[in-house]
Scaffold this motif. Sequence first.
Motif, PDB file in Angstrom:
ATOM      1  N   SER A 131      -0.037  -9.335   8.061  1.00 60.01           N
ATOM      2  CA  SER A 131      -1.363  -9.422   8.672  1.00 60.01           C
ATOM      3  C   SER A 131      -2.491  -9.156   7.672  1.00 60.01           C
ATOM      4  O   SER A 131      -3.652  -9.375   7.982  1.00 60.01           O
ATOM      5  CB  SER A 131      -1.468  -8.434   9.840  1.00 60.01           C
ATOM      6  OG  SER A 131      -1.528  -7.103   9.365  1.00 60.01           O
ATOM      7  N   PHE A 132      -2.156  -8.693   6.486  1.00 57.76           N
ATOM      8  CA  PHE A 132      -3.164  -8.380   5.463  1.00 57.76           C
ATOM      9  C   PHE A 132      -3.738  -9.631   4.829  1.00 57.76           C
ATOM     10  O   PHE A 132      -3.116 -10.689   4.828  1.00 57.76           O
ATOM     11  CB  PHE A 132      -2.538  -7.589   4.304  1.00 57.76           C
ATOM     12  CG  PHE A 132      -2.046  -6.230   4.636  1.00 57.76           C
ATOM     13  CD1 PHE A 132      -2.433  -5.551   5.762  1.00 57.76           C
ATOM     14  CD2 PHE A 132      -1.163  -5.598   3.775  1.00 57.76           C
ATOM     15  CE1 PHE A 132      -1.971  -4.295   6.035  1.00 57.76           C
ATOM     16  CE2 PHE A 132      -0.689  -4.340   4.040  1.00 57.76           C
ATOM     17  CZ  PHE A 132      -1.094  -3.683   5.169  1.00 57.76           C
ATOM     18  N   SER A 133      -4.894  -9.443   4.205  1.00 58.19           N
ATOM     19  CA  SER A 133      -5.405 -10.473   3.310  1.00 58.19           C
ATOM     20  C   SER A 133      -4.460 -10.527   2.107  1.00 58.19           C
ATOM     21  O   SER A 133      -3.704  -9.585   1.860  1.00 58.19           O
ATOM     22  CB  SER A 133      -6.819 -10.123   2.839  1.00 58.19           C
ATOM     23  OG  SER A 133      -6.775  -8.982   1.995  1.00 58.19           O
ATOM     24  N   GLU A 134      -4.504 -11.603   1.367  1.00 56.89           N
ATOM     25  CA  GLU A 134      -3.604 -11.749   0.217  1.00 56.89           C
ATOM     26  C   GLU A 134      -3.796 -10.614  -0.796  1.00 56.89           C
ATOM     27  O   GLU A 134      -2.819 -10.067  -1.310  1.00 56.89           O
ATOM     28  CB  GLU A 134      -3.815 -13.099  -0.459  1.00 56.89           C
ATOM     29  CG  GLU A 134      -2.833 -13.354  -1.584  1.00 56.89           C
ATOM     30  CD  GLU A 134      -2.969 -14.724  -2.215  1.00 56.89           C
ATOM     31  OE1 GLU A 134      -2.360 -14.924  -3.272  1.00 56.89           O
ATOM     32  OE2 GLU A 134      -3.681 -15.576  -1.658  1.00 56.89           O
ATOM     33  N   ASN A 135      -5.042 -10.235  -1.063  1.00 55.01           N
ATOM     34  CA  ASN A 135      -5.303  -9.169  -2.037  1.00 55.01           C
ATOM     35  C   ASN A 135      -4.731  -7.832  -1.587  1.00 55.01           C
ATOM     36  O   ASN A 135      -4.090  -7.119  -2.358  1.00 55.01           O
ATOM     37  CB  ASN A 135      -6.807  -9.033  -2.295  1.00 55.01           C
ATOM     38  CG  ASN A 135      -7.361 -10.205  -3.068  1.00 55.01           C
ATOM     39  OD1 ASN A 135      -6.644 -10.894  -3.779  1.00 55.01           O
ATOM     40  ND2 ASN A 135      -8.650 -10.451  -2.913  1.00 55.01           N
ATOM     41  N   LYS A 136      -4.950  -7.490  -0.336  1.00 58.01           N
ATOM     42  CA  LYS A 136      -4.456  -6.218   0.189  1.00 58.01           C
ATOM     43  C   LYS A 136      -2.928  -6.218   0.240  1.00 58.01           C
ATOM     44  O   LYS A 136      -2.281  -5.223  -0.081  1.00 58.01           O
ATOM     45  CB  LYS A 136      -5.044  -5.983   1.584  1.00 58.01           C
ATOM     46  CG  LYS A 136      -4.839  -4.592   2.110  1.00 58.01           C
ATOM     47  CD  LYS A 136      -5.622  -4.419   3.411  1.00 58.01           C
ATOM     48  CE  LYS A 136      -5.418  -3.070   4.017  1.00 58.01           C
ATOM     49  NZ  LYS A 136      -6.150  -2.920   5.286  1.00 58.01           N
ATOM     50  N   ARG A 137      -2.351  -7.349   0.612  1.00 53.89           N
ATOM     51  CA  ARG A 137      -0.887  -7.477   0.654  1.00 53.89           C
ATOM     52  C   ARG A 137      -0.309  -7.302  -0.750  1.00 53.89           C
ATOM     53  O   ARG A 137       0.694  -6.615  -0.937  1.00 53.89           O
ATOM     54  CB  ARG A 137      -0.488  -8.832   1.234  1.00 53.89           C
ATOM     55  CG  ARG A 137       0.998  -9.029   1.371  1.00 53.89           C
ATOM     56  CD  ARG A 137       1.393 -10.294   2.127  1.00 53.89           C
ATOM     57  NE  ARG A 137       0.688 -11.488   1.715  1.00 53.89           N
ATOM     58  CZ  ARG A 137      -0.161 -12.164   2.483  1.00 53.89           C
ATOM     59  NH1 ARG A 137      -0.412 -11.776   3.709  1.00 53.89           N
ATOM     60  NH2 ARG A 137      -0.755 -13.241   2.025  1.00 53.89           N
ATOM     61  N   THR A 171      -4.372   1.970   4.020  1.00 53.98           N
ATOM     62  CA  THR A 171      -3.277   1.113   4.468  1.00 53.98           C
ATOM     63  C   THR A 171      -2.125   1.941   5.013  1.00 53.98           C
ATOM     64  O   THR A 171      -1.536   1.592   6.047  1.00 53.98           O
ATOM     65  CB  THR A 171      -2.797   0.216   3.307  1.00 53.98           C
ATOM     66  OG1 THR A 171      -3.910  -0.535   2.812  1.00 53.98           O
ATOM     67  CG2 THR A 171      -1.713  -0.746   3.770  1.00 53.98           C
TER      68      THR A 171
END
Length: 186
Positions: A131-137, A171
């Motif tokens: 569910s995260f944005s790519e950067n956060k993931r 997170t």
Amino acid sequence: MDDNDIIQLYWDRNEQAIRITSDKYGHYCKAIARNILNNEEDAEECVNDTYLNAWNSMPTHWPKQLETFLGKITRNLSFNKYKHDHAEKRGSGEITLVLDELTDCVSDTDNVEQVLDHQELIKAISSFVRSFSENKRNLFVRRYWYADSVSAIANDTGMLQGTVSKTLERTRKQLKAYLTERGFEI
């Protein structure tokens, strides 16, 4: 050589499979092991054991993604080596910090394992991370899968270390809340 061709070499019991695997994924596997163990010789041993495990498991399993399959084997072997080497004392290194950071989110006590269906927990965490944005993931995966240091992540992403740390802290809190909402005991 394509991954399916490499896997076919394993299935054919062709010893070239190990050499080709080493050439293609050796650095990847060694980076995982080195981040967890913080020791070059132990990392090399785990990578070699990865090839042996891949050799032994391929005849019964055709992995969908060879890189992920090898990474998971390396990671598990490295964690086992780490636990063995630090059974009586808490060692230093990045992995201690990574495990400590996740302690509040996911416990590994027998009590929790008896109550939780392990596969459901894995699915819930995977769903949360997707569910995260790519950067956060990428931050989450680099820290908690690859055990990269906060400074390495900050350096590679151009973020400040404090920003990386704060993002990971938020997170973890979100993960804890997410799992709690879904009935997992933390």
